[in-house]
Design a protein around this motif. Structure first.
Motif, PDB file in Angstrom:
ATOM      1  N   ARG A 301       0.823  -1.218   0.000  1.00  0.00           N
ATOM      2  CA  ARG A 301       0.000   0.000   0.000  1.00  0.00           C
ATOM      3  C   ARG A 301       0.852   1.261   0.000  1.00  0.00           C
ATOM      4  NH1 ARG A 301      -3.632  -3.399   2.820  1.00  0.00           N
ATOM      5  NH2 ARG A 301      -5.759  -3.173   2.058  1.00  0.00           N
ATOM      6  N   ARG A 408      -4.829  -8.325  -4.044  1.00  0.00           N
ATOM      7  CA  ARG A 408      -5.582  -9.556  -4.328  1.00  0.00           C
ATOM      8  C   ARG A 408      -4.672 -10.630  -4.932  1.00  0.00           C
ATOM      9  NH1 ARG A 408     -11.117  -6.699  -6.618  1.00  0.00           N
ATOM     10  NH2 ARG A 408     -11.695  -5.766  -4.598  1.00  0.00           N
ATOM     11  N   TRP A 442     -22.348  -6.767  -2.428  1.00  0.00           N
ATOM     12  CA  TRP A 442     -21.663  -5.467  -2.208  1.00  0.00           C
ATOM     13  C   TRP A 442     -20.363  -5.424  -2.998  1.00  0.00           C
ATOM     14  CZ3 TRP A 442     -21.471  -0.775   0.188  1.00  0.00           C
ATOM     15  CH2 TRP A 442     -20.221  -0.275   0.547  1.00  0.00           C
ATOM     16  N   GLY A 477     -19.638  -1.694   4.086  1.00  0.00           N
ATOM     17  CA  GLY A 477     -18.267  -2.194   4.042  1.00  0.00           C
ATOM     18  C   GLY A 477     -17.631  -2.331   5.426  1.00  0.00           C
ATOM     19  N   LYS A 514     -17.003 -10.550   7.969  1.00  0.00           N
ATOM     20  CA  LYS A 514     -16.250  -9.465   8.597  1.00  0.00           C
ATOM     21  C   LYS A 514     -17.092  -8.878   9.713  1.00  0.00           C
ATOM     22  CE  LYS A 514     -14.455  -4.859   7.762  1.00  0.00           C
ATOM     23  NZ  LYS A 514     -14.105  -3.830   6.792  1.00  0.00           N
TER      24      LYS A 514
HETATM   25  P1  XMP Z   1     -11.642  -4.508   4.266  1.00  0.00           P
HETATM   26  O1  XMP Z   1     -10.766  -5.435   3.484  1.00  0.00           O
HETATM   27  O2  XMP Z   1     -10.882  -3.650   5.210  1.00  0.00           O
HETATM   28  O3  XMP Z   1     -12.260  -3.534   3.191  1.00  0.00           O
HETATM   29  O4  XMP Z   1     -12.794  -5.223   4.918  1.00  0.00           O
HETATM   30  C1  XMP Z   1     -13.344  -2.650   3.379  1.00  0.00           C
HETATM   31  C2  XMP Z   1     -13.553  -1.904   2.075  1.00  0.00           C
HETATM   32  O5  XMP Z   1     -12.416  -1.067   1.808  1.00  0.00           O
HETATM   33  C3  XMP Z   1     -11.780  -1.454   0.611  1.00  0.00           C
HETATM   34  N1  XMP Z   1     -10.335  -1.361   0.848  1.00  0.00           N
HETATM   35  C4  XMP Z   1      -9.567  -0.349   0.418  1.00  0.00           C
HETATM   36  N2  XMP Z   1      -9.871   0.751  -0.308  1.00  0.00           N
HETATM   37  N3  XMP Z   1      -7.614   1.425  -0.227  1.00  0.00           N
HETATM   38  C5  XMP Z   1      -8.880   1.613  -0.641  1.00  0.00           C
HETATM   39  O6  XMP Z   1      -9.127   2.612  -1.323  1.00  0.00           O
HETATM   40  C6  XMP Z   1      -7.227   0.349   0.507  1.00  0.00           C
HETATM   41  O7  XMP Z   1      -6.048   0.191   0.853  1.00  0.00           O
HETATM   42  C7  XMP Z   1      -8.269  -0.581   0.843  1.00  0.00           C
HETATM   43  N4  XMP Z   1      -8.283  -1.739   1.542  1.00  0.00           N
HETATM   44  C8  XMP Z   1      -9.555  -2.201   1.534  1.00  0.00           C
HETATM   45  C9  XMP Z   1     -12.258  -2.858   0.322  1.00  0.00           C
HETATM   46  O8  XMP Z   1     -12.204  -3.158  -1.061  1.00  0.00           O
HETATM   47  C10 XMP Z   1     -13.667  -2.810   0.876  1.00  0.00           C
HETATM   48  O9  XMP Z   1     -14.548  -2.203  -0.042  1.00  0.00           O
END
Ligand code: XMP
Length: 522
Positions: A301, A408, A442, A477, A514
């Motif tokens: 990231r 991913r 979603w 989310g 989650k």
């Molecule tokens: P997680 O994996 O934390 O994801 O349950 C919740 C939502 O956030 C998105 N996601 C991200 N979006 N930068 C983003 O812009 C990131 O580093 C990131 N990590 C997770 C994920 O796709 C889901 O919609």
């Protein structure tokens, strides 16, 4: 200027819901930190003010207090300003006016039945006994001078109050959350009956107003916008373009981590269909070189974020050369839920952070920020997108993380792994659409695992990668459940992936929710 209700944020996790409920009643509403001055709000000429809940006790050190000036405020027409205090908002009002706020013997959290004692205004049209949601540690034990009780619950003799000689109200419960049965009606009563708003605010009026605002703000200067192809930045781009045409240049970066066909599709949509100025930069090689051998998700990231900023700055310099001057503004599709990341008792103004949708563009870029959607929720942005004829394929698209496919591909990100993942993901999504399941979830995607397993293809033994399929249902989310997709469907997708993609010989379906898992695997 449209009729508006201003919400003063005292740090509640529900503040955004208040804004949303008020807008659902057809009245534009905006949230401001409770530290904003009375004069600033007066200049916005609101029709009413709502004081949000908050995590503090009025007795905490540094707890935000309510200056009595708020309760003396008058509207542009000279009439007294209607005020509704919710939970902490009510306590702050009462504390300022000399009522008693005390710590409840135990925190009241959960449902209660609201006994309406007076249904003439705030509770007009409400039956008595409806469920309300309580969540507070302190409560009001003595009314300020000139106030009366208009509702109670079995546990709380003072659940809602009204001033006798001013349009000031307070509720101990949270009308903005869905658990409060007639909450929407209560906020509508405040906005329409008490504040006298006409309730004619719509997404169309929002667009009109924003276009006017953006034109006034930008004048003859230039705006850049980081386009990702997702809903928020796409709708923001179309709105800005509608307002200022060629004074907007969109920057679209190919980080090599996009989904199948995305790089071409975004360019076609925005350059050919919308005729926007678009600076498309293919930086695939730079991103992949920097990611080589990196396994840790947070490192991925950080690298992607930094590289994005670098590429974005170079694109901005190219635009500067073309225009003969540096663009003055940066537009972003930031939504309200992105703006408020966390709240703490230190006070809301200290904790409202800007979430950088486009990978963390630094303040040193020296650009003024335009965020037309910072008060809105995703479905409101979608409604605006439809109004602006943004293609349905963009509006209805599942969220996609900024770091893209890098999080991913579990383990090191390679061009080969990305190619495999892209194909598997495209099959999964194509079939979800064909089976009319895409809109039921979603988010849905494939994940490539750095694990090889044995398979058999014809007479041949294979030793290839495993692909995981992930689909979740969710409202925001924040929490999510794995989607209970039909077995026939999963079986069909699995067959296609394993048969069509050389390099993947096994698929698994992720059935974790989650929490404790997250939506993404990294
Ligand atoms: P997680 O994996 O934390 O994801 O349950 C919740 C939502 O956030 C998105 N996601 C991200 N979006 N930068 C983003 O812009 C990131 O580093 C990131 N990590 C997770 C994920 O796709 C889901 O919609």
């Amino acid at each position: 200027m449209h009729e508006r209700i201003i919400i003063l944020d005292f740090g509640s996790q529900y503040t955004q819901l208040i804004a949303r409920r008020v807008r659902e009643a057809g009245v534009y509403s905006e949230i401001h930190p409770c530290t904003i001055s009375v004069e600033e709000v007066a200049a916005m000429q609101p029709k009413g003010i709502i004081l949000s809940g908050g995590p503090c006790s009025v007795y905490d050190e540094g707890a935000p207090q309510l200056d009595a000036a708020w309760l003396r405020l008058r509207r542009a027409d000279g009439s007294p300003m209607p005020v509704l205090g919710i939970c902490y908002g009510l306590q702050a009002m009462a504390h300022t006016l000399g009522g008693s706020v005390e710590r409840a013997p135990r925190r009241e959290f959960g449902r209660a039945a609201l006994r309406v004692d007076d249904a003439s205004d705030l509770f007009a049209g409400l039956p008595s006994g409806g469920t309300v949601w309580m969540s507070h540690g302190d409560h009001l034990t003595r009314l300020p001078e000139g106030y009366e009780v208009i509702a109670h619950t079995d546990n709380a003799p003072i659940a809602a109050v009204r001033a006798r000689n001013a349009p000031h109200y307070g509720v101990q419960f949270h009308p903005e959350v869905v658990h409060t049965e007639y909450g929407r009606q209560i906020l509508e009563n405040f906005a329409l009956r008490i504040c006298g708003c006409s309730g004619d605010w719509t997404p169309a009026s929002f667009v009109e107003e924003k276009i006017r605002e953006i034109r006034a703000q930008v004048g003859d200067r230039h705006v850049i916008l980081g386009l990702s192809g997702g809903v928020d930045s796409s709708v923001a781009a179309v709105l800005l373009h509608e307002a200022i045409g060629d004074q907007l240049t969109c920057i679209f970066v190919n980080n090599g981590l996009l989904r199948k066909g995305e790089w071409e599709q975004v360019q076609t949509t925005f350059r050919d269909h919308f005729h926007m100025r678009l600076q498309a930069v293919d930086a695939t090689d730079r991103f992949l070189a920097r990611l080589e051998g990196v396994v840790d998700p947070e490192r991925k990231r950080v690298i992607i974020g930094h590289t994005f900023v670098e590429v974005f700055e170079e694109a901005t310099e190219a635009i500067t050369r073309e225009l003969g001057h540096r663009p003055e503004f940066l537009a972003q599709g930031t939504l309200y839920p992105d703006v408020i990341e966390s709240v703490s008792f230190k006070g809301p103004s200290a904790t409202i952070k800007t979430h950088h949708n486009v990978g963390g563009l630094p303040e040193e870029m020296g650009l003024e920020v335009i965020e037309p959607f910072r008060e809105l929720f995703k479905d409101e942005v979608r409604a605006i997108g439809r109004l602006l004829n943004v293609p349905e394929a963009i509006i209805g698209r599942h969220p996609f993380p900024g770091p893209g496919l890098a999080i991913r591909v579990i383990g090191p990100v390679t061009a080969r792994a990305l190619a495999l993942l892209r194909e598997a993901d495209a099959i999964f999504i194509e079939e979800l659409k064909a089976w009319d399941l895409y809109d039921e979830v979603w988010q849905a995607f494939a994940v490539l695992l750095p694990v090889q397993t044995v398979g058999v293809m014809g007479d041949e033994r294979t030793y290839e990668n495993v692909c995981a399929l992930r689909a979740v249902t969710s409202v925001d989310g924040m929490t999510a459940d794995w989607a209970h997709l039909p077995y026939d469907f999963l079986s069909h997708v699995s067959n296609r992936i394993v048969n069509e993609i050389r390099g993947i010989n096994r698929t698994v379906y992720d059935i974790s929710s989650k929490p404790p898992a997250t939506i993404e695997w990294e």
